[in-house]
Design an enzyme around this catalytic site. Sequence first.
Site, PDB file in Angstrom:
ATOM      1  N   ASP A  54      41.288 -21.275  16.410  1.00 49.59           N
ATOM      2  CA  ASP A  54      41.627 -19.876  16.115  1.00 49.59           C
ATOM      3  C   ASP A  54      42.247 -19.906  14.715  1.00 49.59           C
ATOM      4  O   ASP A  54      43.452 -19.982  14.554  1.00 49.59           O
ATOM      5  CB  ASP A  54      42.607 -19.361  17.174  1.00 49.59           C
ATOM      6  N   CYS A 108      45.087 -24.373  16.914  1.00 50.03           N
ATOM      7  CA  CYS A 108      45.991 -23.498  16.129  1.00 50.03           C
ATOM      8  C   CYS A 108      46.654 -22.541  17.122  1.00 50.03           C
ATOM      9  O   CYS A 108      46.480 -21.328  17.061  1.00 50.03           O
ATOM     10  CB  CYS A 108      45.217 -22.712  15.083  1.00 50.03           C
ATOM     11  N   ALA A 109      47.428 -23.117  18.047  1.00 51.35           N
ATOM     12  CA  ALA A 109      47.892 -22.349  19.217  1.00 51.35           C
ATOM     13  C   ALA A 109      48.861 -21.233  18.869  1.00 51.35           C
ATOM     14  O   ALA A 109      48.889 -20.195  19.520  1.00 51.35           O
ATOM     15  CB  ALA A 109      48.531 -23.301  20.228  1.00 51.35           C
ATOM     16  N   ASP A 136      50.061 -27.086  17.038  1.00 46.33           N
ATOM     17  CA  ASP A 136      50.384 -26.192  15.929  1.00 46.33           C
ATOM     18  C   ASP A 136      51.194 -26.959  14.896  1.00 46.33           C
ATOM     19  O   ASP A 136      51.808 -27.982  15.207  1.00 46.33           O
ATOM     20  CB  ASP A 136      51.166 -24.960  16.405  1.00 46.33           C
ATOM     21  N   GLY A 138      50.692 -18.761  21.354  1.00 47.18           N
ATOM     22  CA  GLY A 138      49.933 -19.118  22.533  1.00 47.18           C
ATOM     23  C   GLY A 138      49.264 -18.060  23.376  1.00 47.18           C
ATOM     24  O   GLY A 138      48.956 -18.308  24.535  1.00 47.18           O
ATOM     25  N   GLY A 139      48.954 -16.889  22.813  1.00 41.94           N
ATOM     26  CA  GLY A 139      48.260 -15.866  23.605  1.00 41.94           C
ATOM     27  C   GLY A 139      46.956 -16.383  24.197  1.00 41.94           C
ATOM     28  O   GLY A 139      46.677 -16.206  25.382  1.00 41.94           O
ATOM     29  N   LYS A 140      46.165 -17.061  23.361  1.00 42.98           N
ATOM     30  CA  LYS A 140      44.863 -17.564  23.830  1.00 42.98           C
ATOM     31  C   LYS A 140      45.036 -18.829  24.666  1.00 42.98           C
ATOM     32  O   LYS A 140      44.260 -19.083  25.584  1.00 42.98           O
ATOM     33  CB  LYS A 140      43.930 -17.787  22.639  1.00 42.98           C
ATOM     34  N   CYS A 152      40.630 -13.348  13.233  1.00 42.96           N
ATOM     35  CA  CYS A 152      40.836 -11.901  13.412  1.00 42.96           C
ATOM     36  C   CYS A 152      40.601 -11.209  12.061  1.00 42.96           C
ATOM     37  O   CYS A 152      41.378 -10.373  11.627  1.00 42.96           O
ATOM     38  CB  CYS A 152      42.213 -11.586  13.991  1.00 42.96           C
TER      39      CYS A 152
END
Length: 404
Positions: free
Chosen positions: A301, A232-233, A256, A236-238, A354
Amino acid sequence: MRLHRNLVYTTIDSLNAIFNDGEYADKVVARALKKDKRWGSHDRKFVAETIYEIVRWKRLYSEIADVKEPFDRDDLWRVFAVWAVLRGYPIPDWRQLEGTPERKIKGRFDELSKNRVFRESIPDWMDEVGVQELGEAVWSKEIAAQNQPAKVILRVNTLKTTKEKLRAILMDLDIETDYLKDQPDALVLKERANVFLTDAFKEGFFEVQDANSQLVAAFLDVKPGMRVVDTCAGAGGKTLHLASLMENKGQLIAMDLYESKLKQLKLRAKRNGAFNIEYKIIDSTKVIKKLQEKADRVLIDAPCSGLGVLKRNPDAKWKLQPEFIDNIRKVQAEVLESYSRIVKPGGKLVYATCSVLPSENQEQVKHFLTTENGKNFTFVKDAKILASESGFDGFYMALLERKA
């Protein structure tokens, strides 16, 4: 300390777009800050912070102002007047602010602050969910922490520089930062600054990423040369953090549902010098099937309520609906069931959100481990991170290992 008409007018226009037109606060603020090139940093800071504060405290301020949605312009001026009085600004003799009842505003604030839904400015249903899932004492602390403005945290891109070098570069630009204990790639800004205008950002030396968000990629225990899938990019922070932890070695697949998000990620990856990333749009079940049992590491994520990141997205308090949380729990169970099949025997999986709600977090993992597919996995460890304990965003992450 006085109010400037053009800054206040921009604030009122922006609040109208957020409250009445349903626009997202971050987009509205970004547009507002480009309105007048003559504005200095103090002017832009006033506009951004005032918009976010009034969005954050909408329920409290509108109750004090005695106005109800949908707000007309007079209502928005009354809400703004409440903000100005409570922040200690002298009320100017403008037509829109005539007759502002300063003593009454302060009295109503004291009275309403005894009730948590007004004190923390949240919908009744959200308060009920928070108490039900976390208990009265923990929820009270957590929602109070979520109403504090978010700090700006940088994640150093170790593909291009080091934490020490980046800190020195920013120091030369009068941007002061501190190290964070137990966070190898993080720098926290001492004061807010527009870091996106710096050459260091344009050259890909860092990304802006919350301190607790930076823990997720590290939790996955990746090594250079592995095949890793970020299911679940998003933008793309992670993914970018994973690329730097992998030292650009091995294969990193960013997936995604939305092509637009992967396009953003491609631009960011280019700036970051991350070139071991492949991009896959999840446009059918075939995409998942082709990767079945092929990955050393998988990050899920998962989509979530976002109840751990309200300090960063205060308008989510008003956009979220209780039925969304019911629906998202079903989606979480489905993605965990589906994407976990990508992990090869002996490989590892991280499920992260989150959110601070156990029903989206440990309960999802517990349920998954009882399913036919979930029985192939063993629980290794998890981390339940509250904003009230860490000072940063609320997060959850669980590490599972597929039986060899």
